[in-house]
Design a protein around this motif. Sequence first.
Motif, PDB file in Angstrom:
ATOM      1  N   UNK A   1       0.836  -1.193   0.000  1.00  0.00           N
ATOM      2  CA  UNK A   1       0.000   0.000   0.000  1.00  0.00           C
ATOM      3  C   UNK A   1       0.872   1.245   0.000  1.00  0.00           C
ATOM      4  N   UNK A   2       0.545   2.149  -0.904  1.00  0.00           N
ATOM      5  CA  UNK A   2       1.285   3.401  -0.976  1.00  0.00           C
ATOM      6  C   UNK A   2       0.843   4.307   0.170  1.00  0.00           C
ATOM      7  N   UNK A   3       1.810   4.744   0.958  1.00  0.00           N
ATOM      8  CA  UNK A   3       1.502   5.616   2.094  1.00  0.00           C
ATOM      9  C   UNK A   3       1.729   7.082   1.770  1.00  0.00           C
ATOM     10  N   UNK A   4       2.677   7.362   0.873  1.00  0.00           N
ATOM     11  CA  UNK A   4       2.964   8.754   0.522  1.00  0.00           C
ATOM     12  C   UNK A   4       3.728   8.782  -0.799  1.00  0.00           C
ATOM     13  N   UNK A   5       3.469   9.798  -1.605  1.00  0.00           N
ATOM     14  CA  UNK A   5       4.193   9.963  -2.870  1.00  0.00           C
ATOM     15  C   UNK A   5       4.903  11.311  -2.876  1.00  0.00           C
TER      16      UNK A   5
ATOM     17  N   UNK B   1      -3.522   3.899   5.635  1.00  0.00           N
ATOM     18  CA  UNK B   1      -4.098   3.585   4.326  1.00  0.00           C
ATOM     19  C   UNK B   1      -5.620   3.478   4.442  1.00  0.00           C
ATOM     20  N   UNK B   2      -6.313   3.334   3.317  1.00  0.00           N
ATOM     21  CA  UNK B   2      -7.780   3.382   3.311  1.00  0.00           C
ATOM     22  C   UNK B   2      -8.405   2.357   4.250  1.00  0.00           C
ATOM     23  N   UNK B   3      -7.763   1.213   4.378  1.00  0.00           N
ATOM     24  CA  UNK B   3      -8.304   0.183   5.261  1.00  0.00           C
ATOM     25  C   UNK B   3      -7.873   0.332   6.710  1.00  0.00           C
TER      26      UNK B   3
END
Length: 113
Positions: free
Chosen positions: A63-67, A81-83
């Motif tokens: 899961x991407x946490x930050x870009x 994350x969303x979940x």
Amino acid sequence: MRSVAALLIFAASSLAYSITGPNNITGWTTSGPNSITWTRVSTDPSNFTIVLDSHQGDPTSQQVLATGVDGSEGSMTVSPPSGGWVAGTGNRVNFVKDGGILAQSSPFNITAN
Ligand SMILES: *[C@@H]1O[C@H](CO)[C@@H](O)[C@H](O)[C@H]1NC(C)=O
Ligand SMILES: *[C@@H]1O[C@H](CO)[C@@H](O)[C@H](O)[C@H]1NC(C)=O
Ligand SMILES: *[C@@H]1O[C@H](CO)[C@@H](O)[C@H](O)[C@H]1NC(C)=O
């Protein structure tokens, strides 16, 4: 603070991005806030993506946490994350750039609280 500064200088003399936290001692919690700390050298890419890998090797668990993270910051607090944060062992934080992994944390636990 002096010992912390000395530690950072020492760590920065090693190669490239190094994720200093979370680690197998600090870990994360399901309630957060959860933060990431790292060291870098001047030749490292200026920015990267932070990915949470909760089951090593399974692409669906990443899961991407930050870009577009600014590498010069040295630390950041990440939103869940969303979940939400899921309790478990064997989590890793990866710094990713152009499909390659720049750095990987040691495995850590996310503890329910
Ligand atoms: C924690 O990580 C350090 C560094 O990778 C390692 O030396 C140590 O054995 C680990 N401890 C546990 C309990 O896994
Ligand atoms: C992580 O969780 C595992 C399983 O519950 C436990 O054996 C281990 O001691 C935990 N590690 C730390 C650093 O709390
Ligand atoms: C991110 O790094 C790339 C080089 O890897 C650079 O071209 C780009 O300008 C950087 N973006 C920001 C917002 O700093």
